[in-house]
Each structure stands twice: as C-alpha cells, then as structure tokens.
Scaffold this motif. Sequence first.
Motif, PDB file in Angstrom:
ATOM      1  N   GLU A 176      17.621  13.073   1.942  1.00 40.59           N
ATOM      2  CA  GLU A 176      17.697  11.886   2.842  1.00 40.59           C
ATOM      3  C   GLU A 176      18.756  11.055   2.325  1.00 40.59           C
ATOM      4  N   VAL A 177      19.480  10.272   3.186  1.00 45.20           N
ATOM      5  CA  VAL A 177      20.635   9.305   2.799  1.00 45.20           C
ATOM      6  C   VAL A 177      20.382   8.050   3.669  1.00 45.20           C
ATOM      7  N   ARG A 178      21.115   7.007   2.960  1.00 44.66           N
ATOM      8  CA  ARG A 178      21.180   5.721   3.584  1.00 44.66           C
ATOM      9  C   ARG A 178      22.657   5.499   3.744  1.00 44.66           C
ATOM     10  N   GLU A 179      23.566   6.449   3.597  1.00 40.89           N
ATOM     11  CA  GLU A 179      24.981   6.148   3.610  1.00 40.89           C
ATOM     12  C   GLU A 179      25.519   7.602   3.823  1.00 40.89           C
ATOM     13  N   ARG A 180      26.231   7.611   4.994  1.00 38.96           N
ATOM     14  CA  ARG A 180      26.957   8.942   5.415  1.00 38.96           C
ATOM     15  C   ARG A 180      27.813   8.332   6.668  1.00 38.96           C
ATOM     16  N   LEU A 181      28.795   9.255   6.645  1.00 35.78           N
ATOM     17  CA  LEU A 181      29.666   8.946   8.071  1.00 35.78           C
ATOM     18  C   LEU A 181      29.013   9.400   9.148  1.00 35.78           C
ATOM     19  N   LEU A 182      29.187   8.724  10.423  1.00 33.77           N
ATOM     20  CA  LEU A 182      28.626   9.315  11.765  1.00 33.77           C
ATOM     21  C   LEU A 182      29.787   9.437  12.631  1.00 33.77           C
ATOM     22  N   ALA A 183      29.654  10.316  13.128  1.00 32.37           N
ATOM     23  CA  ALA A 183      30.795  10.800  14.095  1.00 32.37           C
ATOM     24  C   ALA A 183      30.158  11.750  15.397  1.00 32.37           C
ATOM     25  N   SER A 184      30.632  11.256  16.620  1.00 38.34           N
ATOM     26  CA  SER A 184      30.446  12.076  17.967  1.00 38.34           C
ATOM     27  C   SER A 184      31.434  11.998  18.772  1.00 38.34           C
ATOM     28  N   THR A 185      31.467  12.895  19.550  1.00 35.75           N
ATOM     29  CA  THR A 185      32.076  12.945  20.816  1.00 35.75           C
ATOM     30  C   THR A 185      31.356  13.056  22.061  1.00 35.75           C
ATOM     31  N   VAL A 186      31.459  11.603  22.769  1.00 34.19           N
ATOM     32  CA  VAL A 186      30.336  11.096  23.378  1.00 34.19           C
ATOM     33  C   VAL A 186      30.919  11.884  24.971  1.00 34.19           C
ATOM     34  N   THR A 187      29.900  12.419  25.646  1.00 37.09           N
ATOM     35  CA  THR A 187      29.739  12.507  27.125  1.00 37.09           C
ATOM     36  C   THR A 187      28.677  11.899  27.740  1.00 37.09           C
ATOM     37  N   ALA A 188      29.004  10.959  28.885  1.00 30.63           N
ATOM     38  CA  ALA A 188      28.254  10.115  29.436  1.00 30.63           C
ATOM     39  C   ALA A 188      28.260  10.477  31.001  1.00 30.63           C
ATOM     40  N   LYS A 189      27.038  10.338  31.493  1.00 33.43           N
ATOM     41  CA  LYS A 189      26.872  10.395  33.052  1.00 33.43           C
ATOM     42  C   LYS A 189      25.985   9.357  33.648  1.00 33.43           C
TER      43      LYS A 189
END
Length: 297
Positions: A176-189
Amino acid sequence: MPDEIVVKEQCHGKARVRVARVWRGDGKDHEFVEWTISIILSSDCIPAYSAGDNSSIVATDSIKNTVYALAKLCHQPVSIETFGIKLASHFLDTYKEVTGACVSLVQNNWERVSIDGIPHQHGFKLGSQKRTAEITISRDKSSVDVVSGFTDLSLLKTTKSGFEGFIRDKFTLLPEVRERLLASTVTAKWRYARKPSCYTGTYDKVTRTLFETFFGPSKSGVYSPSVQNTLYLMAQEVLRSVPEVSSIELNMPNLHFLPVNMPTVGVKFDHDVYLPTSEPHGSIQACLARKTLTSKL
Ligand SMILES: O=c1[nH]c(=O)c2[nH]c(=O)[nH]c2[nH]1
C-alpha cells in the motif's frame, strides 16, 4: 430435410481510407487536416452473398472515391463530425438501397508551429493525441447519432498518487503506498444531449477539463487515491462544465513505473529511479452520465 442456411447479418464498406485536405485561403494561414476514415453501409445485399448477384452493391471502391470527392467539395475547414455527417448522409441520399451508414473518423494531430512566438502560416508538427468521431445514420430513424472523442492522450504526474485499502489475500504482493507515479494513455468518447454550436469548441473544452482535473492546480496538484477515482472526477467535471455532453466514457490504462531497488549494488529506491513498462497494464474504464438521461454508451 437439411436445415436452410440463411445470411443472418451482413454489411460492407471501406476501411482506413486516408485523406489529407489543405485550405489555403487568400494570403491567410493555411489550414491542414489528415483523416483516416472507415465506412460501413447497411443494405440488402444478401443476393450478392447467396447468388453472386451484385446489383445492389455500392462498390467499396466508389465508397473510397466518395471520401475524396466530398473532401474536395468542402470549401471551408470542417470538423470530423461535420464531415462524417456529410459522408453518411451522402450514401443514404444517393443510394435507395442503403438503409444505414456508419462512419468512423480519426484525425491526426497536426498542430501549427510557432517560430519566434509567431504562428507559422503553413508549418505543422505532429502531436500524439488523435481526435475521433463515429457517426451513425439509419434511414428509419430520423436522428443522427454522433460520438466524439480522442485516443492517445498520454498523461503522467510524478507525485500526488497512491493506492491503499484494496483487498489483500494470499496472492497480494502489492504494497500500500501514498506516493507513486501515475501515468495513463487516455481514450475518451462522449455523446451529446443536443447538437453543440461547434464540435471543435466542445472538443477543446472537454480535453481541457479532463487535463486540468487529472493534474489539479499547477503548484499544489491534487491527490489521487486510485485511477478509478481520478477517472470519475475527470468525467464528472466534464458533465458539470460542458452541458452539451450527456455521457462520457473514459478508458484509462494504469501504466506502471516500477520502483528500481537494488540494495546489494547500492541502489536504494528513493522515488527516483523507475523501470517504465507498457505491459501488462491495469485496465480501468467507466462511463458516466447524468442520472436523468439514458445513454447508449
Ligand atoms: O489506481 C489503481 N487502481 C487499481 O485498481 C489498481 N490495481 C493495482 O494493482 N494497482 C492499482 N492502482
């Protein structure tokens, strides 16, 4: 008696028609778009399958040629939504055999460059985010169904993200962490509650809202307890601030950056060195709509 064999479903069209269009204006900035377009027509072509009778087929070559002919006829810059509606309507208006048309469009992100801070008259560079639209028209329904969106918007933040409180059992290794990198490649419709005054204006507003909600304010950011919650807040903000949107679906893979920890060679992870990965990735998606509206997304 052997069973009678019937064609249960059929359709035909042309996939991945690529077209580029320049509008030169008179001494004005040039406008440029590059589109990849797929068209599917519904019509009763069963005799073509079952008896070799092609008399009700619109040749897929003609379907492809129509894209170039209609692009030529657009004398002013148009959005992919408007061009898709023109194309789909053309097939229904031109061929009595056609009962429905579905047009999918992808626009490459050629952005005008600036030199010394001045927007260039005819120079463009390619960005990664691609604008998309899906237009569906059927002859018996008088309405035009428009779904707008984008793919390939890659976002990353280096802090203000964690993941805690999830189910733990004998297969759980994840700390369990409260510190990390967050990355995503978003697709939206997204779908529309009503026809917007300008599809491109709505596209810009939706993209900006998603973007700003993902990151939070420039200096302080915003804490993300999960991709799920961030996705929810992003979509919720679009529905709150863009009234013409009736529902929005976001697909946000969780792209993992693994901490590099090699204590035996003197590399102790201190939120500094990561191993970027593309697979496997978390797969997270949801569709949000206003409660009063039913949506097909
Ligand atoms: O934001 C997250 N959501 C999850 O569902 C999940 N699962 C996981 O292993 N890491 C994460 N992170």
